[in-house]
Write a protein that holds these residues in place. Structure first.
Motif, PDB file in Angstrom:
ATOM      1  N   LEU A  46       0.828  -1.204   0.000  1.00  0.00           N
ATOM      2  CA  LEU A  46       0.000   0.000   0.000  1.00  0.00           C
ATOM      3  C   LEU A  46       0.865   1.258   0.000  1.00  0.00           C
ATOM      4  N   GLN A  47       1.962   1.217   0.770  1.00  0.00           N
ATOM      5  CA  GLN A  47       2.872   2.373   0.767  1.00  0.00           C
ATOM      6  C   GLN A  47       3.487   2.575  -0.627  1.00  0.00           C
ATOM      7  N   ALA A  48       3.802   1.469  -1.293  1.00  0.00           N
ATOM      8  CA  ALA A  48       4.344   1.576  -2.650  1.00  0.00           C
ATOM      9  C   ALA A  48       3.311   2.198  -3.596  1.00  0.00           C
ATOM     10  N   THR A  49       2.025   1.870  -3.380  1.00  0.00           N
ATOM     11  CA  THR A  49       0.965   2.460  -4.196  1.00  0.00           C
ATOM     12  C   THR A  49       0.852   3.955  -3.930  1.00  0.00           C
ATOM     13  N   VAL A  50       1.015   4.359  -2.650  1.00  0.00           N
ATOM     14  CA  VAL A  50       1.002   5.790  -2.330  1.00  0.00           C
ATOM     15  C   VAL A  50       2.130   6.502  -3.057  1.00  0.00           C
ATOM     16  N   TYR A  51       3.318   5.885  -3.080  1.00  0.00           N
ATOM     17  CA  TYR A  51       4.438   6.497  -3.811  1.00  0.00           C
ATOM     18  C   TYR A  51       4.125   6.568  -5.311  1.00  0.00           C
ATOM     19  N   LEU A  52       3.391   5.578  -5.808  1.00  0.00           N
ATOM     20  CA  LEU A  52       2.975   5.612  -7.208  1.00  0.00           C
ATOM     21  C   LEU A  52       2.077   6.818  -7.473  1.00  0.00           C
ATOM     22  N   LEU A  53       1.152   7.068  -6.512  1.00  0.00           N
ATOM     23  CA  LEU A  53       0.265   8.234  -6.663  1.00  0.00           C
ATOM     24  C   LEU A  53       1.065   9.534  -6.620  1.00  0.00           C
ATOM     25  N   LEU A  54       2.040   9.595  -5.713  1.00  0.00           N
ATOM     26  CA  LEU A  54       2.869  10.787  -5.616  1.00  0.00           C
ATOM     27  C   LEU A  54       3.617  11.044  -6.924  1.00  0.00           C
ATOM     28  N   GLY A  55       4.076   9.971  -7.531  1.00  0.00           N
ATOM     29  CA  GLY A  55       4.820  10.133  -8.784  1.00  0.00           C
ATOM     30  C   GLY A  55       3.934  10.546  -9.945  1.00  0.00           C
ATOM     31  N   ALA A  56       2.661  10.169  -9.871  1.00  0.00           N
ATOM     32  CA  ALA A  56       1.761  10.488 -10.983  1.00  0.00           C
ATOM     33  C   ALA A  56       1.053  11.820 -10.810  1.00  0.00           C
ATOM     34  N   ALA A  57       0.966  12.351  -9.573  1.00  0.00           N
ATOM     35  CA  ALA A  57       0.200  13.565  -9.297  1.00  0.00           C
ATOM     36  C   ALA A  57       0.929  14.815  -9.803  1.00  0.00           C
ATOM     37  N   GLU A  58       0.140  15.788 -10.238  1.00  0.00           N
ATOM     38  CA  GLU A  58       0.652  17.087 -10.661  1.00  0.00           C
ATOM     39  C   GLU A  58      -0.309  18.161 -10.142  1.00  0.00           C
ATOM     40  N   VAL A  59       0.211  19.308  -9.768  1.00  0.00           N
ATOM     41  CA  VAL A  59      -0.599  20.460  -9.339  1.00  0.00           C
ATOM     42  C   VAL A  59      -0.292  21.619 -10.286  1.00  0.00           C
ATOM     43  N   ASP A  60      -1.329  22.159 -10.931  1.00  0.00           N
ATOM     44  CA  ASP A  60      -1.107  23.227 -11.904  1.00  0.00           C
ATOM     45  C   ASP A  60      -0.934  24.574 -11.202  1.00  0.00           C
TER      46      ASP A  60
END
Length: 442
Positions: A46-60
């Motif tokens: 689950l922590q690895a999935t959170v890191y996946l989300l962090l890597g995919a997220a962008e803030v404009d």
């Protein structure tokens, strides 16, 4: 009264109880350790999935969260896959939810930025493993956007994994317990086999098929078989001695009875013959009873304080020979004790000390001491000594017909000592007169 359980049953029950307790504790510990390990592994994913989300997220530039249409974890795109993700504000406002996540899932929050929140959540009648992480996202223009990234995993898959392990674990432990109990039964049977052989030999001895225990046994049982053989031999010696005593009595009493019959028609001789022959028969009976009773082994007797016995005999003899002023000396340690029947001790010491007093001029010395070979009893006097050391051992033989007695005492002592495996020797002592040495084996 209920018969006690056999040794085999006791060992089997004890082994089963100890084994069941050990396997139960071991199984519980292994099950708990495996569950903790599996939960930790799932939380790691689950922590690895959170890191996946962090890597995919962008803030404009406007501070709006931008997420790609598809993620590297395919289960996040499959509705009802069991893996769900969401990104929210610290206040709980939903910014993004994975395609797999239905509405109303219990996504947890966190307490501080940069800290993980790992645990379990419950909602909608279902339980989930959860992992959440809060970050302060630095957007354009040095603008900070706080985000809480959360991932949930349905525990049904975890439950199936744990259940499969538990079935394997307890099945394996049950098979191991069965194998160990079977091995224990075989080991107990093999270990108790010598006892069964001993029991079989004793049965053959009882049936008269063999004379003693003859088999070779382990050291722990060898002592038992040796004592059994000694007991059998003592019993046979006792029976033989009683048979000999009865036979001797029957033979020895013929002569006194014949004398009485021969004088029954002569009243003048009858009275004298009755007194003489009755005394003789009494001596014969006493000797044979003592000889038969001599089969009692010293090994079965409790330790007896011998100095006290010698002192009591000496006190009595001082009264009997008070007019002669004899000096009776006792040389023995007050703590000296020996496994000897009290009656045998009084018989041996009493006869030896009484004989010495009859022959002594002034002194009688009794010495009791331990030696390497056993116990030595030595009685000495300052009388004339023995004229014939072999003859005085026999029944009704006296060293001097002028000295009162019936010639029974020393013969009885010889029988008692011999019955206990000891030796009796006669000679001249340090006081100048007779010396009688008795050595009883340890």
């Amino acid at each position: 009264m209920k018969a006690p359980a056999s040794i085999r049953a006791r060992l089997a029950l004890a082994a089963a109880a100890v084994l069941a307790l050990f396997l139960a504790v071991a199984g519980f510990v292994l099950q708990r350790a495996h569950a903790d390990s599996v939960v930790a592994a799932h939380h790691g994913r689950l922590q690895a999935t959170v890191y996946l989300l962090l890597g995919a997220a962008e803030v404009d530039a406007a501070g709006q969260l931008q997420m790609p249409a598809a993620l590297a974890e395919p289960r996040l795109s499959q509705p009802g896959s069991g893996l769900y993700a969401a990104i929210r504000t610290p206040g709980g406002q939903l910014l993004w939810r994975s395609a797999s996540a239905p509405p109303g899932l219990p996504f947890p929050g966190v307490e501080a930025v940069g800290q993980w929140a790992l645990g379990e959540e419950e909602g909608g009648g279902r339980r989930f493993l959860s992992a959440s992480y809060e970050v302060n996202w630095l957007a354009a223009g040095d603008r900070t956007v706080p985000l809480v990234l959360s991932v949930l995993e349905d525990e049904s898959a975890l439950g199936r994994e744990l259940a499969a392990f538990e079935r394997t674990l307890w099945g394996g432990l049950a098979a191991a317990a069965l194998l160990l109990l079977l091995s224990q039964a075989l080991l107990v049977r093999w270990s108790l086999a010598p006892l069964e052989r001993v029991a079989a030999e004793i049965g053959r001895i009882d049936a008269g098929e063999q004379a003693r225990v003859e088999g070779q046994y382990p050291p722990e049982i060898e002592q038992l078989t040796q004592r059994l053989n000694a007991l059998v031999e003592r019993e046979r010696a006792r029976q033989k001695r009683w048979r000999e005593a009865v036979s001797f009595l029957a033979h020895s009493l013929k002569t006194p009875l014949a004398v009485l019959r021969a004088t029954q028609d002569d009243p003048a001789q009858l009275r004298e013959a009755v007194v003489r022959e009755v005394a003789r028969m009494d001596d014969i009976v006493q000797h044979q009873l003592a000889r038969a009773a001599a089969a009692t082994e010293a090994a079965t007797a409790p330790p007896l304080a011998l100095r006290a016995v010698a002192e009591r005999i000496a006190a009595s003899l001082r009264k009997v020979h008070a007019e002669r002023g004899l000096v009776l000396e006792i040389e023995a340690d007050a703590k000296l004790a020996w496994p000897l029947q009290e009656g045998d001790a009084f018989e041996i010491l009493g006869n030896l000390m009484d004989n010495a007093c009859k022959w002594a001029r002034q002194r009688v010395r009794t010495t009791l001491q331990r030696e390497a070979g056993g116990l030595r009893i030595r009685v000495e006097d300052d009388g004339p000594g023995f004229s014939d050391t072999e003859a005085v051992r026999r029944l009704h033989v006296r060293g001097d017909e002028r000295v009162p007695g019936h010639g029974v005492g020393l013969a009885v002592v010889d029988e008692l000592v011999g019955a206990q495996g000891g030796t009796l020797s006669l000679g001249r002592g340090a006081l100048g007169g007779a010396r009688v040495d008795v050595l009883l084996p340890g």
